[in-house]
Design a protein around this motif. Sequence first.
Motif, PDB file in Angstrom:
ATOM      1  N   LYS A 118      47.353  40.677  44.910  1.00 15.02           N
ATOM      2  CA  LYS A 118      46.080  39.993  44.656  1.00 15.02           C
ATOM      3  C   LYS A 118      46.237  38.473  44.765  1.00 15.02           C
ATOM      4  CE  LYS A 118      43.788  43.363  41.660  1.00 15.02           C
ATOM      5  NZ  LYS A 118      44.653  44.486  41.985  1.00 15.02           N
ATOM      6  N   ILE A 119      47.358  37.956  44.304  1.00 16.53           N
ATOM      7  CA  ILE A 119      47.592  36.520  44.360  1.00 16.53           C
ATOM      8  C   ILE A 119      47.821  36.060  45.796  1.00 16.53           C
ATOM      9  CG2 ILE A 119      49.218  34.686  43.704  1.00 16.53           C
ATOM     10  CD1 ILE A 119      49.585  36.294  41.028  1.00 16.53           C
ATOM     11  N   LEU A 120      48.685  36.757  46.517  1.00 15.59           N
ATOM     12  CA  LEU A 120      49.024  36.348  47.881  1.00 15.59           C
ATOM     13  C   LEU A 120      47.908  36.632  48.881  1.00 15.59           C
ATOM     14  CD1 LEU A 120      52.764  37.488  48.035  1.00 15.59           C
ATOM     15  CD2 LEU A 120      51.849  35.181  47.628  1.00 15.59           C
ATOM     16  N   ASN A 121      47.080  37.618  48.604  1.00 18.59           N
ATOM     17  CA  ASN A 121      45.995  37.998  49.501  1.00 18.59           C
ATOM     18  C   ASN A 121      44.674  38.014  48.723  1.00 18.59           C
ATOM     19  OD1 ASN A 121      44.588  38.940  51.741  1.00 18.59           O
ATOM     20  ND2 ASN A 121      45.172  41.065  51.404  1.00 18.59           N
ATOM     21  N   PHE A 122      44.401  36.907  48.047  1.00 20.15           N
ATOM     22  CA  PHE A 122      43.237  36.841  47.169  1.00 20.15           C
ATOM     23  C   PHE A 122      41.942  37.108  47.939  1.00 20.15           C
ATOM     24  CE2 PHE A 122      40.033  34.832  44.463  1.00 20.15           C
ATOM     25  CZ  PHE A 122      40.352  35.406  43.249  1.00 20.15           C
ATOM     26  N   ARG A 123      41.809  36.513  49.102  1.00 23.18           N
ATOM     27  CA  ARG A 123      40.583  36.692  49.901  1.00 23.18           C
ATOM     28  C   ARG A 123      40.395  38.165  50.283  1.00 23.18           C
ATOM     29  NH1 ARG A 123      40.056  32.548  54.414  1.00 23.18           N
ATOM     30  NH2 ARG A 123      39.796  31.275  52.563  1.00 23.18           N
ATOM     31  N   GLY A 124      41.470  38.822  50.675  1.00 21.54           N
ATOM     32  CA  GLY A 124      41.392  40.247  51.008  1.00 21.54           C
ATOM     33  C   GLY A 124      41.043  41.096  49.799  1.00 21.54           C
ATOM     34  N   ALA A 125      41.603  40.728  48.638  1.00 22.56           N
ATOM     35  CA  ALA A 125      41.305  41.467  47.407  1.00 22.56           C
ATOM     36  C   ALA A 125      39.826  41.331  47.048  1.00 22.56           C
ATOM     37  CB  ALA A 125      42.192  40.976  46.269  1.00 22.56           C
ATOM     38  N   PRO A 130      30.646  38.173  41.716  1.00 21.32           N
ATOM     39  CA  PRO A 130      31.107  39.270  40.858  1.00 21.32           C
ATOM     40  C   PRO A 130      32.420  39.896  41.358  1.00 21.32           C
ATOM     41  CG  PRO A 130      28.817  39.650  41.529  1.00 21.32           C
ATOM     42  CD  PRO A 130      29.305  38.437  42.239  1.00 21.32           C
ATOM     43  N   ALA A 131      32.598  39.938  42.674  1.00 12.39           N
ATOM     44  CA  ALA A 131      33.842  40.487  43.224  1.00 12.39           C
ATOM     45  C   ALA A 131      35.024  39.611  42.821  1.00 12.39           C
ATOM     46  CB  ALA A 131      33.746  40.601  44.745  1.00 12.39           C
ATOM     47  N   THR A 132      34.846  38.305  42.887  1.00 20.94           N
ATOM     48  CA  THR A 132      35.897  37.373  42.466  1.00 20.94           C
ATOM     49  C   THR A 132      36.197  37.552  40.983  1.00 20.94           C
ATOM     50  OG1 THR A 132      35.231  35.800  44.176  1.00 20.94           O
ATOM     51  CG2 THR A 132      36.560  34.932  42.358  1.00 20.94           C
ATOM     52  N   ALA A 133      35.160  37.699  40.177  1.00 15.86           N
ATOM     53  CA  ALA A 133      35.347  37.907  38.737  1.00 15.86           C
ATOM     54  C   ALA A 133      36.114  39.205  38.482  1.00 15.86           C
ATOM     55  CB  ALA A 133      33.998  37.935  38.016  1.00 15.86           C
ATOM     56  N   LEU A 134      35.804  40.268  39.233  1.00 19.25           N
ATOM     57  CA  LEU A 134      36.520  41.535  39.075  1.00 19.25           C
ATOM     58  C   LEU A 134      38.005  41.373  39.396  1.00 19.25           C
ATOM     59  CD1 LEU A 134      34.187  44.299  40.563  1.00 19.25           C
ATOM     60  CD2 LEU A 134      34.950  44.066  38.201  1.00 19.25           C
ATOM     61  N   ILE A 135      38.308  40.647  40.456  1.00 17.73           N
ATOM     62  CA  ILE A 135      39.708  40.447  40.839  1.00 17.73           C
ATOM     63  C   ILE A 135      40.432  39.624  39.782  1.00 17.73           C
ATOM     64  CG2 ILE A 135      41.254  39.396  42.557  1.00 17.73           C
ATOM     65  CD1 ILE A 135      39.911  42.114  43.342  1.00 17.73           C
ATOM     66  N   LEU A 136      39.791  38.589  39.259  1.00 14.36           N
ATOM     67  CA  LEU A 136      40.422  37.773  38.217  1.00 14.36           C
ATOM     68  C   LEU A 136      40.645  38.582  36.934  1.00 14.36           C
ATOM     69  CD1 LEU A 136      38.609  34.364  38.782  1.00 14.36           C
ATOM     70  CD2 LEU A 136      40.988  34.951  39.349  1.00 14.36           C
ATOM     71  N   MET A 137      39.659  39.408  36.575  1.00 10.39           N
ATOM     72  CA  MET A 137      39.845  40.284  35.402  1.00 10.39           C
ATOM     73  C   MET A 137      40.966  41.292  35.657  1.00 10.39           C
ATOM     74  SD  MET A 137      36.030  41.013  33.836  1.00 10.39           S
ATOM     75  CE  MET A 137      35.362  41.681  35.332  1.00 10.39           C
ATOM     76  N   GLY A 138      41.009  41.819  36.882  1.00 13.42           N
ATOM     77  CA  GLY A 138      42.060  42.752  37.238  1.00 13.42           C
ATOM     78  C   GLY A 138      43.437  42.109  37.148  1.00 13.42           C
ATOM     79  N   TRP A 148      36.926  52.699  43.449  1.00 13.43           N
ATOM     80  CA  TRP A 148      37.556  52.542  44.760  1.00 13.43           C
ATOM     81  C   TRP A 148      38.185  53.797  45.324  1.00 13.43           C
ATOM     82  CZ3 TRP A 148      37.603  48.327  41.412  1.00 13.43           C
ATOM     83  CH2 TRP A 148      36.934  47.202  41.887  1.00 13.43           C
ATOM     84  N   LYS A 149      38.166  54.890  44.634  1.00 13.08           N
ATOM     85  CA  LYS A 149      38.770  56.129  45.137  1.00 13.08           C
ATOM     86  C   LYS A 149      37.734  57.245  45.181  1.00 13.08           C
ATOM     87  CE  LYS A 149      42.680  53.916  44.969  1.00 13.08           C
ATOM     88  NZ  LYS A 149      43.216  53.324  46.164  1.00 13.08           N
ATOM     89  N   GLN A 150      36.555  56.926  45.647  1.00 12.84           N
ATOM     90  CA  GLN A 150      35.435  57.866  45.655  1.00 12.84           C
ATOM     91  C   GLN A 150      35.574  58.852  46.818  1.00 12.84           C
ATOM     92  OE1 GLN A 150      31.985  55.308  45.659  1.00 12.84           O
ATOM     93  NE2 GLN A 150      32.358  54.637  43.570  1.00 12.84           N
ATOM     94  N   PHE A 151      36.395  59.843  46.611  1.00 10.93           N
ATOM     95  CA  PHE A 151      36.709  60.819  47.652  1.00 10.93           C
ATOM     96  C   PHE A 151      35.493  61.631  48.087  1.00 10.93           C
ATOM     97  CE2 PHE A 151      37.395  63.010  43.656  1.00 10.93           C
ATOM     98  CZ  PHE A 151      36.825  64.258  43.864  1.00 10.93           C
ATOM     99  N   TRP A 152      34.491  61.685  47.261  1.00  9.82           N
ATOM    100  CA  TRP A 152      33.313  62.490  47.545  1.00  9.82           C
ATOM    101  C   TRP A 152      32.357  61.802  48.516  1.00  9.82           C
ATOM    102  CZ3 TRP A 152      34.841  60.438  42.924  1.00  9.82           C
ATOM    103  CH2 TRP A 152      34.113  59.343  42.445  1.00  9.82           C
ATOM    104  N   LYS A 153      32.514  60.508  48.755  1.00  7.40           N
ATOM    105  CA  LYS A 153      31.566  59.783  49.600  1.00  7.40           C
ATOM    106  C   LYS A 153      31.755  59.967  51.110  1.00  7.40           C
ATOM    107  CE  LYS A 153      29.534  56.147  46.880  1.00  7.40           C
ATOM    108  NZ  LYS A 153      29.374  54.708  46.712  1.00  7.40           N
ATOM    109  N   PRO A 154      32.985  59.923  51.641  1.00  8.70           N
ATOM    110  CA  PRO A 154      33.109  59.984  53.106  1.00  8.70           C
ATOM    111  C   PRO A 154      32.579  61.268  53.732  1.00  8.70           C
ATOM    112  CG  PRO A 154      35.154  59.187  52.151  1.00  8.70           C
ATOM    113  CD  PRO A 154      34.291  59.652  51.018  1.00  8.70           C
ATOM    114  N   GLY A 155      32.586  62.373  52.993  1.00 11.11           N
ATOM    115  CA  GLY A 155      32.064  63.626  53.542  1.00 11.11           C
ATOM    116  C   GLY A 155      32.991  64.311  54.526  1.00 11.11           C
TER     117      GLY A 155
END
Length: 156
Positions: A28-35, A48-56, A91-98
């Motif tokens: 997350k630190i080295l690839n913050f933008r990707g995270a 909110p995505a940035t806040a989630l990564i910082l909380m993570g 992030w692991k919603q296996f039911w979505k791709p179908g």
Amino acid sequence: MATFSIAVAFGVRLLLVMLFLPFSALDKILNFRGAVGQAKQAVHATAPATALILMGLFVEIVMSLGVLTGIADRFAAFVLAGYCGVTALLWKQFWKPGDFWSGGKGRELFWDFWKNLALAGGFLLVTFGTGASTVESFVSHPFASSNPYRISETAR
């Protein structure tokens, strides 16, 4: 034998947190933008995505250190168990791709989903112990240490 016992206790805890500290936190630190980009898949907006990564990052570093050091380790493990559950659901919603039955992304996410939940179970063992009699102890004193590296007099 005491040194070996302490090494085993530390090793078990290290194996539990190793995914988060150092690997996921460092990623997350080295690839913050990707995270943040990955987090945007769940929340769709940058702030909110940035806040989630910082909380993570906070959870992965601080709670992992709590589990390793034994400082409020049961509470830290409880938080990490919740973190594993939330990340599985977001992030692991296996039911979505179908494409579960055709061996696509859904099948891969299925195993990741259950691995996250299994890891949560491991953290819950640190939180509550292995027997019913230890649950009340956590509920009544959630920030107390389990003293994972203390050798009891009877064990000597």
